[in-house]
Design a protein around this motif. Structure first.
Motif, short mmCIF file in Angstrom:
data_model
loop_
_atom_site.label_atom_id
_atom_site.label_comp_id
_atom_site.label_asym_id
_atom_site.label_seq_id
_atom_site.Cartn_x
_atom_site.Cartn_y
_atom_site.Cartn_z
N GLU A 105 -20.40 -54.78 22.58
CA GLU A 105 -19.38 -55.83 22.63
C GLU A 105 -20.02 -57.21 22.77
O GLU A 105 -19.51 -58.20 22.24
CB GLU A 105 -18.41 -55.54 23.77
N MET A 106 -21.14 -57.25 23.47
CA MET A 106 -21.86 -58.51 23.60
C MET A 106 -22.35 -58.98 22.23
O MET A 106 -22.25 -60.16 21.88
CB MET A 106 -23.03 -58.31 24.57
N LEU A 107 -22.90 -58.04 21.45
CA LEU A 107 -23.36 -58.38 20.10
C LEU A 107 -22.21 -58.83 19.21
O LEU A 107 -22.35 -59.75 18.40
CB LEU A 107 -24.07 -57.17 19.48
N LEU A 108 -21.06 -58.15 19.34
CA LEU A 108 -19.87 -58.57 18.58
C LEU A 108 -19.51 -60.01 18.90
O LEU A 108 -19.19 -60.81 18.03
CB LEU A 108 -18.68 -57.66 18.90
N SER A 109 -19.58 -60.35 20.18
CA SER A 109 -19.23 -61.70 20.62
C SER A 109 -20.21 -62.72 20.07
O SER A 109 -19.82 -63.79 19.58
CB SER A 109 -19.21 -61.74 22.15
N VAL A 110 -21.53 -62.39 20.13
CA VAL A 110 -22.55 -63.31 19.62
C VAL A 110 -22.34 -63.57 18.12
O VAL A 110 -22.35 -64.70 17.65
CB VAL A 110 -23.97 -62.74 19.87
N CYS A 111 -22.15 -62.48 17.36
CA CYS A 111 -21.99 -62.61 15.91
C CYS A 111 -20.71 -63.36 15.55
O CYS A 111 -20.69 -64.16 14.61
CB CYS A 111 -21.98 -61.23 15.26
N SER A 112 -19.65 -63.09 16.29
CA SER A 112 -18.38 -63.78 16.03
C SER A 112 -18.52 -65.26 16.30
O SER A 112 -18.09 -66.10 15.50
CB SER A 112 -17.28 -63.18 16.89
N GLU A 113 -19.14 -65.59 17.44
CA GLU A 113 -19.33 -67.01 17.80
C GLU A 113 -20.21 -67.72 16.78
O GLU A 113 -20.01 -68.89 16.47
CB GLU A 113 -19.97 -67.09 19.19
N SER A 114 -21.19 -66.99 16.22
CA SER A 114 -22.15 -67.58 15.28
C SER A 114 -21.67 -67.49 13.83
O SER A 114 -22.44 -67.75 12.90
CB SER A 114 -23.50 -66.88 15.42
N LYS A 115 -20.42 -67.05 13.63
CA LYS A 115 -19.82 -66.93 12.28
C LYS A 115 -20.61 -65.96 11.39
O LYS A 115 -20.68 -66.13 10.17
CB LYS A 115 -19.74 -68.30 11.58
#
Length: 812
Positions: A105-115
């Motif tokens: 979930e942390m990786l999902l958040s990073v990727c989402s934030e970074s487009k």
């Protein structure tokens, strides 16, 4: 666990929270071999990074772990090829499901934030394969990412999967799913989701209503959009600028500009700030409604509201002006004003202006504008040059069209099919088919493969020349070159065959296209039906009509009009009336062509009363009659008297319909028949003044009028005038002259016209010859009488015919 994870908050890494034991110095340049780690060293680095990450997560230092994870993913170069790669390393060395889910979930958040939208999808797929599902908060994140990357199919798949797994979507997820459905053109699904949402007590927000209103407006379901807009008020939802802009655009496209303007006023009252989109929509609506002065005022209002009209704004008003009575002049004035104010005109806006000028035939003026824009920094693209090429083709200046293509090439632009197709199409239209073929070869020589449109142009060109063997060759060439003929390819051929009366051959083409998997549409059947009706093959026309229905192809108003015209032409008025009533029962509306056909049919049948009833019905229904409406009305109402014809003629003028030769001839003939010879001559003068060229029928009526008045010298002047205007008297004219002179007992004059008639290759009928020879004998001119009798016998005219009415001759 989901509750715990949803409370995770990731803050930027501060200087006090940096991990001193993480070997950041090992991030080296891949371009320097001396500093590059060995394969073993790289493995060691990855193991260290995974170990450090696990320690942070085990210690609950989630903020630091988040920033560390972000640095691992975004560093260049990175130890990991992708976020999924990092996750696979972590999970392969860990059996702690809780930590694995947290990192996922942390990786999902990073990727989402970074487009990094594609990586979000990859992570989700990896998690599913590993049997782990993110909490609902992260599902929302994935949905948002998929929407932003325009993967609308995936959005709906994920939504369906989440619902199946027991997740309860909130208003955000419902909204994004509806948006995906609308973007995919599935408004029905979007509305179904909306109803499901309400049933499950999930309260829609403004975004949801905006999406649905936008979808409804796009499908021109403006009344349904209105209902949703009203529903917003019931739910105490305040429409925002997007809501108003969407509805304003919808009303403008539906032609309800005044309602759109009313919404703009409501925006003012509710203090909803407009955008340039608001004004552009209103401007477009006003221009389409030809309300140009109001559009000009709207342009000023844009400026008063602090907006700078952009290129798109000007493209709208250019288009409107070019379609208005002001035309090119007003558009050019506005263009100069815009340039003077420093407005940047881009390729799109430029193409709108140039296209409008070219359509009016002002191609040289378009070239001047283009030259001016180039001087102001515009770099013309292919579309603009294609517009100029097409413009020159439209006015038939092929040298300039070809020169424009050469200019494109000299400026580094490669002409495409569109430019070549314009040239090829014009040569076909000019029946210079060899030139068209030559340009196809030039096109191929430049490495540009002919498109389906190219082949279709050639098929149509050869079809118009009735060179059908070449049409069939082109169809074969298309397939050999990997281009599949489409419905237009076959349609062009079928249309030309039908116009040449080759219905059987046209039907064979129809069967061939179906056999090759190309399904006919209504236009194809309309061609076959109209062609069959034109050559009097009503049975075949009705068979095609039945075939349409069996194949699930809905008949159009064109279909019904062709059948009604064919039935009327054959005198089957009862069947035509039945077809007329079938139009309304199938949801169509009879148009002016429908009524014209019926009026013509009843006119030919001599039923002037029915013609007038149909004419009055047309007007009551708001259908504006055309000149073709008045042809059968004026010519078919002879029994009703001259006053009715004059009334119809004046009504036609009041409708701003200019009389043509058919109408003038009908009125002139009516005047001479009723003894109003001077009115006939006045109308003939008006006819000439209006630029309508008289023909033989015009002169026949005038000649008959003079003969009835006994004005033989004036009759001779009319014939001389007729010849001076390049009209050659034919059999009907000479018959009138001979009969007229005989009626006036001027058998000598009649004999002069008789001799001229024979010299020009025409034979009078037996009755006229008999009357003339009898008169000559009474006048003692036995030699001339004997000559006529000898010529009659020589031409096999030794039997008497029935008498022919002069009025009928005049109508011929």
């Amino acid at each position: 666990m989901a509750r715990r994870l949803s409370k995770l908050q990731y803050r930027p890494l501060t200087s006090s929270s940096k991990l001193s034991f993480i070997p950041f110095s090992t991030t080296v340049s891949a371009e320097n071999p001396q500093n590059s780690t060995t394969a073993d060293g790289q493995d060691h680095l990855i193991n260290d990074q995974i170990h450090n990450l696990r320690v942070l997560l085990q210690q609950g230092r989630n903020d630091t772990a988040y920033n560390f994870t972000k640095s691992l993913i975004l560093s260049n170069p990175s130890s990991f090829s992708s976020p999924s790669h990092l996750l696979s390393f972590f999970t392969s060395s860990s059996d702690d499901a809780s930590l694995n889910l947290t990192l996922s979930e942390m990786l999902l958040s990073v990727c989402s934030e970074s487009k990094m939208h594609s990586q979000v999808s990859e992570l989700y797929d990896f998690m599913r394969q590993e049997g782990r599902l993110p909490s609902f908060g992260y599902v929302r994140m994935i949905v948002e990412s998929l929407v932003e990357s325009k993967k609308f199919d995936n959005v709906l798949d994920l939504f369906k999967e989440m619902v199946g797994l027991g997740f309860r979507p909130d208003k955000l997820v419902y909204g994004r799913a509806m948006l995906a459905a609308v973007k995919l053109g599935d408004l029905k699904l979007a509305m179904e989701l909306f109803e499901t949402m309400k049933r499950r007590k999930v309260v829609p927000n403004v975004f949801v209503y905006n999406v649905l209103i936008g979808g409804l407006c796009k499908e021109k379901r403006i009344r349904d959009a209105e209902k949703l807009f009203g529903e917003m008020s019931v739910r105490n939802l305040v429409p925002n600028r997007v809501t108003f802009n969407t509805l304003i655009d919808g009303y403008c496209k539906a032609g309800e500009v005044d309602v759109a303007i009313g919404l703009r006023e409501r925006m003012k009252k509710e203090k909803v700030e407009p955008s340039i989109i608001t004004f552009n929509s209103l401007l477009s609506g006003l221009c389409k409604a030809r309300r140009i002065e109001e559009a000009r005022c709207m342009l000023n209002e844009i400026k008063c509201n602090g907006f700078v009209p952009d290129g798109f704004t000007y493209s709208i008003i250019f288009d409107g002006l070019l379609k208005s009575d002001d035309g090119a002049g007003a558009a050019l004035d506005l263009y100069r004003e815009a340039i003077g104010k420093g407005v940047k005109i881009d390729n799109y806006t430029c193409s709108i202006l140039l296209n409008g000028l070219c359509k009016e035939g002002k191609v040289e003026k378009a070239e001047e504008v283009l030259k001016s824009l180039v001087e102001h920094g515009l770099v013309p693209g292919e579309v603009i040059y294609n517009t100029i090429v097409n413009g020159y083709c439209q006015i038939g200046d092929m040298d300039r069209a070809i020169l424009t293509i050469e200019q494109m090439e000299s400026r580094g632009l490669r002409p495409n099919c569109i430019a070549f197709n314009s040239v090829i199409d014009k040569f076909c239209e000019m029946q210079m088919i060899d030139k068209a073929e030559e340009w196809v070869k030039k096109m191929v020589g430049k490495g540009i493969a002919p498109s389906v449109e190219t082949y279709n142009i050639l098929i149509d060109g050869y079809g118009r020349l009735c060179v059908f063997s070449r049409c069939f060759q082109i169809l074969e060439e298309m397939e050999e070159n990997g281009e599949k003929p489409n419905v237009i390819s076959y349609g062009s051929l079928i249309n030309c065959l039908c116009k040449d009366g080759k219905i059987l051959e046209a039907e064979m083409v129809l069967r061939d296209m179906v056999g090759r998997g190309v399904l006919p549409n209504a236009n194809i059947y309309n061609m076959l039906i109209d062609g069959s009706c034109t050559v009097g093959k009503l049975r075949e026309a009705l068979r095609f009509f039945d075939e349409m229905s069996k194949n699930g192809i809905g008949a159009t108003i064109v279909t019904y009009n062709s059948l009604i015209k064919g039935l009327c032409k054959m005198g089957k008025l009862k069947e035509a009336e039945e077809m007329f009533f079938l139009i309304t029962s199938t949801g169509h509306c009879p148009d002016v062509i429908t009524y014209n056909s019926l009026i013509s049919g009843y006119s030919n049948a001599g039923n002037s009363q029915k013609c007038l009833e149909l004419y009055e019905t047309m007007k009551k229904l708001g259908l504006k009659p055309t000149i073709n409406t008045f042809h059968p009305l004026i010519s078919g109402c002879s029994k009703e008297g001259i006053k009715l014809k004059e009334t119809l003629f004046n009504e036609m003028l009041q409708m701003n319909l200019s009389p043509d030769r058919v109408v003038y001839n009908a009125m002139i003939h009516c005047y001479q028949e009723t003894g109003h010879v001077q009115k006939a001559f006045s109308l003939q003068k008006e006819m000439v003044d209006m630029g309508v060229r008289p023909d033989n029928k015009t002169y026949n009526s005038l000649i008959l009028g003079h003969l009835k008045e006994g004005k033989l010298s004036e009759t001779k002047d009319l014939v001389d005038d007729m010849k001076a205007k390049g009209l050659i008297p034919e059999a009907d004219t000479y018959s009138l002259l001979i009969q007229g002179h005989c009626d006036l007992k001027d058998f000598n004059g009649a004999y002069v016209w008789y001799r001229e008639m024979l010299e020009n290759g025409f034979l009078p009928n037996v009755c006229i010859c008999n009357e003339l020879s009898t008169g000559l004998r009474k006048d003692g001119r036995l030699q001339e009488a004997q000559s006529i009798c000898s010529e009659m016998i020589a031409n096999g005219m030794d039997n008497l015919d029935t008498n022919e009415d002069l009025s009928d001759v005049a109508k011929m």
